[in-house]
Design a protein around this motif. Structure first.
Motif, short mmCIF file in Angstrom:
data_model
loop_
_atom_site.label_atom_id
_atom_site.label_comp_id
_atom_site.label_asym_id
_atom_site.label_seq_id
_atom_site.Cartn_x
_atom_site.Cartn_y
_atom_site.Cartn_z
N CYS A 140 0.83 -1.21 0.00
CA CYS A 140 0.00 0.00 0.00
C CYS A 140 0.86 1.26 0.00
O CYS A 140 1.63 1.51 0.93
CB CYS A 140 -0.95 0.01 1.18
SG CYS A 140 -2.04 1.41 1.11
N LEU A 174 -0.14 4.41 0.13
CA LEU A 174 -0.58 5.39 1.12
C LEU A 174 -0.02 5.07 2.49
O LEU A 174 0.44 5.95 3.22
CB LEU A 174 -2.11 5.39 1.17
CG LEU A 174 -2.76 6.61 1.78
CD1 LEU A 174 -2.72 7.76 0.79
CD2 LEU A 174 -4.20 6.32 2.15
N CYS A 233 -5.14 2.60 3.93
CA CYS A 233 -6.12 3.08 2.96
C CYS A 233 -7.43 2.29 3.13
O CYS A 233 -7.46 1.34 3.89
CB CYS A 233 -5.56 2.96 1.53
SG CYS A 233 -5.57 1.30 0.88
N PRO A 234 -8.50 2.69 2.43
CA PRO A 234 -9.78 1.99 2.64
C PRO A 234 -9.72 0.50 2.33
O PRO A 234 -10.54 -0.27 2.83
CB PRO A 234 -10.73 2.70 1.68
CG PRO A 234 -10.13 4.00 1.41
CD PRO A 234 -8.66 3.83 1.53
N SER A 235 -8.78 0.10 1.49
CA SER A 235 -8.74 -1.31 1.11
C SER A 235 -7.59 -2.09 1.75
O SER A 235 -7.34 -3.23 1.38
CB SER A 235 -8.68 -1.43 -0.40
OG SER A 235 -7.61 -0.66 -0.89
N CYS A 236 -6.91 -1.47 2.70
CA CYS A 236 -5.85 -2.20 3.40
C CYS A 236 -6.48 -3.37 4.16
O CYS A 236 -7.53 -3.22 4.77
CB CYS A 236 -5.12 -1.29 4.38
SG CYS A 236 -3.79 -0.38 3.62
N LEU A 273 -14.31 -5.57 2.39
CA LEU A 273 -14.12 -5.53 0.93
C LEU A 273 -13.56 -6.85 0.39
O LEU A 273 -13.70 -7.15 -0.78
CB LEU A 273 -13.16 -4.40 0.57
CG LEU A 273 -13.75 -3.00 0.41
CD1 LEU A 273 -12.62 -2.01 0.18
CD2 LEU A 273 -14.71 -2.94 -0.75
N LEU A 279 -16.08 -8.89 -1.37
CA LEU A 279 -16.37 -8.40 -2.72
C LEU A 279 -15.31 -8.90 -3.71
O LEU A 279 -15.62 -9.45 -4.77
CB LEU A 279 -16.41 -6.86 -2.71
CG LEU A 279 -16.64 -6.18 -4.04
CD1 LEU A 279 -18.08 -6.35 -4.49
CD2 LEU A 279 -16.29 -4.70 -3.97
N ILE A 280 -14.03 -8.74 -3.30
CA ILE A 280 -12.92 -9.16 -4.17
C ILE A 280 -12.98 -10.67 -4.39
O ILE A 280 -12.78 -11.15 -5.51
CB ILE A 280 -11.57 -8.77 -3.54
CG1 ILE A 280 -11.54 -7.27 -3.31
CG2 ILE A 280 -10.40 -9.28 -4.36
CD1 ILE A 280 -10.46 -6.50 -3.96
N ILE A 313 -24.40 2.11 -10.24
CA ILE A 313 -23.48 2.74 -9.28
C ILE A 313 -23.42 4.25 -9.49
O ILE A 313 -23.29 5.00 -8.54
CB ILE A 313 -22.07 2.11 -9.43
CG1 ILE A 313 -22.05 0.73 -8.81
CG2 ILE A 313 -21.00 2.97 -8.77
CD1 ILE A 313 -20.76 -0.01 -9.03
N LYS A 314 -23.55 4.68 -10.74
CA LYS A 314 -23.41 6.12 -11.04
C LYS A 314 -24.63 6.93 -10.61
O LYS A 314 -24.57 8.16 -10.63
CB LYS A 314 -23.14 6.30 -12.54
CG LYS A 314 -21.69 6.06 -12.90
CD LYS A 314 -21.47 6.29 -14.37
CE LYS A 314 -20.04 6.02 -14.77
NZ LYS A 314 -19.85 6.12 -16.21
N VAL A 348 -17.59 3.37 2.05
CA VAL A 348 -16.13 3.31 1.89
C VAL A 348 -15.45 4.17 2.96
O VAL A 348 -14.45 3.74 3.57
CB VAL A 348 -15.71 3.74 0.46
CG1 VAL A 348 -14.22 3.95 0.38
CG2 VAL A 348 -16.13 2.70 -0.54
N TRP A 397 -13.01 3.02 5.92
CA TRP A 397 -11.69 3.64 6.05
C TRP A 397 -11.45 4.03 7.51
O TRP A 397 -10.38 3.75 8.07
CB TRP A 397 -11.60 4.85 5.12
CG TRP A 397 -10.21 5.35 4.92
CD1 TRP A 397 -9.06 4.77 5.37
CD2 TRP A 397 -9.82 6.53 4.22
NE1 TRP A 397 -7.97 5.51 4.98
CE2 TRP A 397 -8.40 6.59 4.27
CE3 TRP A 397 -10.51 7.52 3.53
CZ2 TRP A 397 -7.69 7.63 3.68
CZ3 TRP A 397 -9.79 8.54 2.94
CH2 TRP A 397 -8.40 8.59 3.02
#
Lengths: 138, 111
Positions: free
Chosen positions: A40, A42, A50-53, A76, A79-80, A113-114, A126, A130
């Motif tokens: 990571c 960041l 970070c949010p995905s750590c 997360l 999801l992954i 999503i948009k 998210v 985080w």
């Protein structure tokens, strides 16, 4: 949408292959705490996660059957895990049958999503994740 | 469209596009109808330099990709710690071109 089918499929397959190799390396090594190498960017610079750590830890925990640990590491990861499990096989099926069901699903998800309301909820989730990551001190 | 207006547009917005595309844009604009001028003149384009600064500061979170409208890539970057840091660095060099391509897509709706 400017993105064409083959370009998307190649990108997703490359990402999946990288993901599988990475997860495989981590599962076989299984020594996060002794590993001085941190991916990571960041965290390396600011020492703030970070949010995905913790996603790799989460996915390896799922593979090892520790579902609660996985949730604690980073939600997360689920999801992954699902994306990694489904997308390559879906794409291969599409390529063999010469259909584009994955592309249609992808466009549908993106347009959903948009939408401002959904985007807002996702952004809040998210950010909460985080804050949780920072509190956990991953 | 009037050549003077087209040149004014190119002078003000030229930096938002790749240099090799500017001549094509100019030629196309000269051919299109005058009625499209008002819509075209108020269209907002993304500034590649601003996006580069965002990429340098918030690249690992994928904010740069979200800003240019690449939502899928943004999510991809966000959930992988900026593509393990590698994608973040690669994007420092690619994001300006990507921004200009997005701007081209935007202007193509009028041309």
């Amino acid at each position: 949408m400017s993105l064409n089918r083959n370009r998307l499929y190649i990108r997703v397959i490359i990402a999946s292959v990288v993901g599988y190799v990475w997860i495989l390396l981590q599962v076989t090594k299984n020594n996060f705490s002794n590993n001085p190498f941190r991916v990571c960017f960041l965290k390396q610079i600011t020492n703030i996660p970070c949010p995905s750590c913790g996603t790799t830890r989460s996915v390896t925990s799922i593979i090892q059957g520790h579902f609660l640990d996985a949730l604690y590491s980073n939600p997360l990861g689920y999801l992954i895990f699902i994306v990694l499990l489904i997308s390559p096989f879906w794409i291969l099926k599409d390529l063999f049958k010469k259909t584009n069901t994955f592309l249609q699903f992808y466009i549908k998800i993106l347009t959903t999503i948009k939408k401002p309301k959904i985007a807002f909820v996702l952004i809040v989730l998210v950010i909460l994740n985080w804050i949780w990551n920072i509190n956990k001190g991953l | 469209m009037d050549a003077q207006k087209v040149d004014l547009f190119i002078m003000t917005n030229g930096k938002f596009f790749e240099s090799h595309q500017i001549n094509v844009i100019r030629d196309r604009m000269l051919q299109i109808d005058e009625s499209k001028w008002s819509a075209l003149s108020v269209t907002q384009f993304k500034d590649p330099t601003t996006i580069l600064i965002v990429s340098l500061l918030a690249g690992p979170l994928g904010i740069d990709r979200f800003m240019i409208g690449d939502t899928a890539m943004g999510i991809g970057k966000l959930i992988t710690c900026g593509g393990f840091g590698i994608w973040t660095i690669v994007d420092w060099f690619l994001i300006q071109k990507a921004t200009r391509e997005k701007n081209i897509e935007k202007i193509q709706r009028f041309l």
